[in-house]
Structures are given as C-alpha cells and as structure tokens.
Motif scaffolding. Structure first.
Motif, PDB file in Angstrom:
ATOM      1  N   PHE A  77       0.830  -1.207   0.000  1.00  0.00           N
ATOM      2  CA  PHE A  77       0.000   0.000   0.000  1.00  0.00           C
ATOM      3  C   PHE A  77       0.866   1.259   0.000  1.00  0.00           C
ATOM      4  O   PHE A  77       0.659   2.183  -0.818  1.00  0.00           O
ATOM      5  CB  PHE A  77      -0.901  -0.048   1.237  1.00  0.00           C
ATOM      6  CG  PHE A  77      -2.020   0.931   1.223  1.00  0.00           C
ATOM      7  CD1 PHE A  77      -2.516   1.436   0.037  1.00  0.00           C
ATOM      8  CD2 PHE A  77      -2.580   1.349   2.421  1.00  0.00           C
ATOM      9  CE1 PHE A  77      -3.558   2.341   0.037  1.00  0.00           C
ATOM     10  CE2 PHE A  77      -3.621   2.256   2.428  1.00  0.00           C
ATOM     11  CZ  PHE A  77      -4.105   2.746   1.240  1.00  0.00           C
ATOM     12  N   ALA A  78       1.861   1.286   0.896  1.00  0.00           N
ATOM     13  CA  ALA A  78       2.723   2.461   0.986  1.00  0.00           C
ATOM     14  C   ALA A  78       3.526   2.639  -0.306  1.00  0.00           C
ATOM     15  O   ALA A  78       3.637   3.748  -0.840  1.00  0.00           O
ATOM     16  CB  ALA A  78       3.653   2.334   2.193  1.00  0.00           C
ATOM     17  N   THR A  81       1.428   4.041  -3.148  1.00  0.00           N
ATOM     18  CA  THR A  81       1.169   5.471  -3.008  1.00  0.00           C
ATOM     19  C   THR A  81       2.409   6.286  -3.358  1.00  0.00           C
ATOM     20  O   THR A  81       2.325   7.278  -4.083  1.00  0.00           O
ATOM     21  CB  THR A  81       0.738   5.769  -1.564  1.00  0.00           C
ATOM     22  OG1 THR A  81      -0.303   4.879  -1.205  1.00  0.00           O
ATOM     23  CG2 THR A  81       0.282   7.192  -1.432  1.00  0.00           C
ATOM     24  N   GLN A  84       2.931   6.422  -7.041  1.00  0.00           N
ATOM     25  CA  GLN A  84       2.013   7.407  -7.639  1.00  0.00           C
ATOM     26  C   GLN A  84       2.569   8.821  -7.497  1.00  0.00           C
ATOM     27  O   GLN A  84       2.603   9.593  -8.459  1.00  0.00           O
ATOM     28  CB  GLN A  84       0.661   7.332  -6.917  1.00  0.00           C
ATOM     29  CG  GLN A  84      -0.209   6.181  -7.338  1.00  0.00           C
ATOM     30  CD  GLN A  84      -0.993   6.532  -8.586  1.00  0.00           C
ATOM     31  OE1 GLN A  84      -1.211   7.701  -8.862  1.00  0.00           O
ATOM     32  NE2 GLN A  84      -1.380   5.529  -9.337  1.00  0.00           N
ATOM     33  N   LEU A  85       2.990   9.168  -6.245  1.00  0.00           N
ATOM     34  CA  LEU A  85       3.468  10.529  -5.987  1.00  0.00           C
ATOM     35  C   LEU A  85       4.708  10.835  -6.815  1.00  0.00           C
ATOM     36  O   LEU A  85       4.825  11.907  -7.415  1.00  0.00           O
ATOM     37  CB  LEU A  85       3.770  10.688  -4.491  1.00  0.00           C
ATOM     38  CG  LEU A  85       2.556  10.666  -3.561  1.00  0.00           C
ATOM     39  CD1 LEU A  85       2.993  10.686  -2.112  1.00  0.00           C
ATOM     40  CD2 LEU A  85       1.655  11.854  -3.849  1.00  0.00           C
ATOM     41  N   ARG A  88       3.836  11.191 -10.550  1.00  0.00           N
ATOM     42  CA  ARG A  88       3.208  12.484 -10.833  1.00  0.00           C
ATOM     43  C   ARG A  88       4.227  13.607 -10.791  1.00  0.00           C
ATOM     44  O   ARG A  88       4.212  14.511 -11.640  1.00  0.00           O
ATOM     45  CB  ARG A  88       2.108  12.759  -9.816  1.00  0.00           C
ATOM     46  CG  ARG A  88       0.766  12.266 -10.309  1.00  0.00           C
ATOM     47  CD  ARG A  88      -0.251  12.350  -9.227  1.00  0.00           C
ATOM     48  NE  ARG A  88      -1.118  11.192  -9.319  1.00  0.00           N
ATOM     49  CZ  ARG A  88      -2.438  11.265  -9.237  1.00  0.00           C
ATOM     50  NH1 ARG A  88      -2.993  12.421  -9.017  1.00  0.00           N
ATOM     51  NH2 ARG A  88      -3.161  10.196  -9.360  1.00  0.00           N
ATOM     52  N   ALA A  89       5.107  13.563  -9.786  1.00  0.00           N
ATOM     53  CA  ALA A  89       6.134  14.605  -9.680  1.00  0.00           C
ATOM     54  C   ALA A  89       7.030  14.575 -10.912  1.00  0.00           C
ATOM     55  O   ALA A  89       7.395  15.618 -11.465  1.00  0.00           O
ATOM     56  CB  ALA A  89       6.946  14.402  -8.409  1.00  0.00           C
ATOM     57  N   PRO A  96      10.112  17.050  -6.343  1.00  0.00           N
ATOM     58  CA  PRO A  96       9.111  17.614  -5.428  1.00  0.00           C
ATOM     59  C   PRO A  96       9.790  18.498  -4.395  1.00  0.00           C
ATOM     60  O   PRO A  96      10.884  18.207  -3.953  1.00  0.00           O
ATOM     61  CB  PRO A  96       8.512  16.368  -4.775  1.00  0.00           C
ATOM     62  CG  PRO A  96       9.556  15.313  -4.927  1.00  0.00           C
ATOM     63  CD  PRO A  96      10.307  15.622  -6.179  1.00  0.00           C
TER      64      PRO A  96
END
Lengths: 97, 311
Positions: A77-78, A81, A84-85, A88-89, A96
């Motif tokens: 799960f971690a 995520t 994803q971050l 996107r960055a 970021p």
C-alpha cells in the motif's frame, strides 16, 4: 512433509530474491523515472510477496503468519502510493519541493 | 556460521560505504536520502547484534523521524541558498579534525575495553522480577536508569521550542502547515486507510515494551508518523501552537514522570524509585502518558514552525 515445506520455502524465497535482483537491475539500467518505478514495483509486489509466502510455513500459526501478511500488505500500500506521488512529480517536471 | 559472518561483513561494508557516500555527495536532498538508507542499514546491524530495542529506535527515530526533519530542513534551505557564504577551508578542516578525534576516542574506548568487558547485565536480569517487567531494556530505561529517560523526554520540549522560535513574529501562536502542495488522490487514500492500523501498531509497541522490544519512544514515533501523514494529505489541520490543551499534552508525559519520581522520595526512599509491588503499574502509567506526549511533540517537530497568522 517438513522437507517439502522447506523446499517450498527455499524455492519461493529464491524466486523472491530473483525479482529483487531484476528490480534493482531495472532501476539501474532503465532510462527514465517512469520505467525505473515500473522496475521497482516488481521488487515490491512480487519479490516481497514471494519472500512472505515462502516464510509462511516457517512461522508460528496464526499470529506470526498474520503479522507477515500484514507487513506485505502495508508495504504494498505504501509503495503504491509513493510510486504514484513520484510518477506524478516526474510527469509534472522537477523534483518535489 | 561462515555464511552469517559473510552477511555481517557485507552489511558493515555497506553501512561504511553509504556513510562515506552521504558525506561525499554535494546535493542536500541526495545526502538526506543517503542518511535515511544509512539509518535503516544500521537498524539491520542492531538486529544482527541481538538488540531489537535499539534497532526499533534507530529505524523509527534515527532514520525515519530525523530523516523527515532533515528533509524539511533541506526543503527550507533550497529557498535560502545564498544567505550565507559556505564555510571556508580552515573551518572545514577544523570540523573534520575534531570529528576524527571523537571517532578515534570512541574507537580507542571500544578497543581498549578489558576482556570480558565490565557489565551490569547479570545484575539487571537478577533484579528484573522485582519490577514485574519482562523486557530488561525497559527495566533499565524506566527503573534503574529512569533519570536518563526522564531527561530524554524533557529534552524534546526545548527541541520543539527551538523549532517554534523559527516562526516569524506575526505567526507566533499560529498553526504550523505541513500540507503537500499538490492534492493527490493516492496520498489521501493512504492517509485515510493507514492511520487506524498505524495507531494500533503504535499502541502495541508501547504496551508490548513491558515484556518485549518496544516502548514509549518507538510507539510515539509511529503515532507521530500517522499524524504527520494525515496533516500532509490535508485531511486535518495542525492546531495553533498557542492552544492550552496542546501545551498540556506536550508536558503531560514529563510531568507525570516527575510527579511519580518525586513521590518515590516519600514512598520508596529515593527519587524515581518505585514502592515495592507497584513498580509495573507505575511504569506502565508513565509509558502510556509518555507515549502520548512524545507522539504530539514529534508530530509538531515534523510539522515545523507556525506559518499561519493566528486569527
């Protein structure tokens, strides 16, 4: 029976280690952030998953097994995520802040 | 045995290499990432040395929390690159020589220990039943060397005051802000689903500390991480630092510790001594309140100085 379970553990953990190796090679060799993330997820999903499945016959049932599976799910799960971050960055350009 | 030795040597070389790399890279962010990896590898070494309590603390506090604080500092420094000139060659040499001296002194201490090294471990194990605890590390931290743990808990407060003092005058008494600058569905989902499990793990670590590896600092760090995750995802706002209940929560752990310690003078003839038969309930009380205070203090350390003007 215990020999069969031992062989199963060895096979699964070695298979998991192979995916970690493949993920690391991909991380080092792939050309851009998105493909490198793709390689890393193989280590997280399949590598850790196979190691956990391989270790299941070796731990106390049920608490040890539940803890191992919980660790796998939380890491999945971690890691999902964070991927994803980071993706996107990378897409939006620049590190970021 | 030889295989285990090979793993240990490999691990040691890896830690040394990561440490050198962390010092050598010039980019602040890269260096902080190296520091986090270094802390996690160090935790593995503590596990290999059969010290799971230290490993948990290293992973939670040394690597996780300190890494987060350093990442925040690195982000702040990016906006303030040209404020001061980099340290000159002489200053760097002095710092390097002093660090080398400290390292050499520590190495000499370890290498010159008599064999077998002096230890109080058998005395601790012999007297552990009197405390009602099962974990000798917790026995040392909260019974035999409770003064150290008390000071460790207290020192978090000046550290937090140091962070708060970085606030601009107009923001003093306002709330810190830790929200991720891009709204993101995945982060929101993680911050919605993970905290219930994290809170259970934090309480488990604290409760488990009496008999197994764990304790107030490790449990508090996990709780603080969950709070920071919720703040980062923007699901909740940090409270203004002027709130009275917040200040009470921050000092509650040290205050309860101190009150029980002072009561020991009357009931057990010494500061921080526990009356016979009441050691375990008193230690558990201290641990529970301490965990809460540590969690709030660490969470506020991560959240940083107040940046919003109080309304």
């Amino acid at each position: 029976m215990s020999i069969a379970l031992g062989l199963f553990t060895i096979f699964a953990v070695v298979a998991g280690a192979f995916f970690f190796l493949a993920g690391t090679v991909g991380l080092l060799r792939f050309p851009d952030p998105l493909t490198r993330l793709h390689a890393l997820t193989k280590a997280d999903n399949l590598g850790l998953g196979l190691v956990v499945i391989g270790l299941l016959p070796q731990v106390a049932w049920p608490l040890g097994a539940i803890k191992l599976i919980a660790i796998w799910l939380i890491v999945l799960f971690a890691a999902t995520t964070v991927s994803q971050l980071m993706a996107r960055a990378a897409r939006d350009g620049g590190p970021p802040v | 045995m030889t295989l285990a030795l090979a793993v240990d040597i490999g691990l040691t070389l890896l830690v040394l290499a990561v440490a050198c790399w962390t010092l050598a890279v010039r980019d602040t962010f890269t260096s902080v990432i190296g520091f986090v990896a270094y802390g996690l590898l160090l935790a593995l070494i503590w596990v290999r040395l059969a010290a799971p309590d230290v490993a948990l603390t290293e992973a939670a506090m040394g690597s996780g929390l300190t890494g987060l604080l350093l990442l925040g500092a690195a982000a702040r420094l990016q906006n303030a690159k040209n404020i001061s000139a980099p340290p000159g060659l002489a200053l760097r040499w002095v710092a390097g020589v002093l660090c080398a001296l400290v390292s050499a002194g520590l190495a000499a201490m370890v290498l010159l220990l008599p064999d077998p090294a002096p230890t109080l471990a058998p005395a601790v194990v012999a007297h552990l039943p009197a405390t009602g605890l099962g974990n000798p590390v917790t026995g040392v931290l909260l019974a035999y060397r409770a003064i150290d743990t008390l000071l460790e808990a207290v020192v978090l407060l000046p550290a937090l005051l140091g962070v708060w003092s970085l606030a601009a005058d107009r923001d003093w008494g306002g709330a810190p802000r830790l929200r991720y600058h891009r709204p993101d569905g995945a982060l929101t989902l993680l911050a919605q689903v993970l905290p219930p499990f994290g809170i259970i793990v934090g309480i488990y670590l604290c409760w488990n500390g009496a008999d197994q590896p764990g304790g107030a600092f490790q449990g508090g760090a996990v709780l603080a991480a969950m709070w920071a995750l919720i703040l980062t995802a923007g699901l909740a706002e940090a409270p203004p630092v002027s709130r009275r209940w917040l200040r009470w929560l921050l000092v509650a752990g040290s205050a309860v510790f101190l009150v029980i310690g002072l009561a020991g003078i009357g009931f057990a003839d010494a500061f921080l001594a526990y009356p016979a038969g009441y050691a375990k309930p008193l230690i558990l009380t201290i641990e529970l309140v301490l965990t809460l205070s540590i969690a709030v203090a660490l969470g506020l350390l991560i959240a940083g100085p107040p940046t919003r003007t109080p309304s």
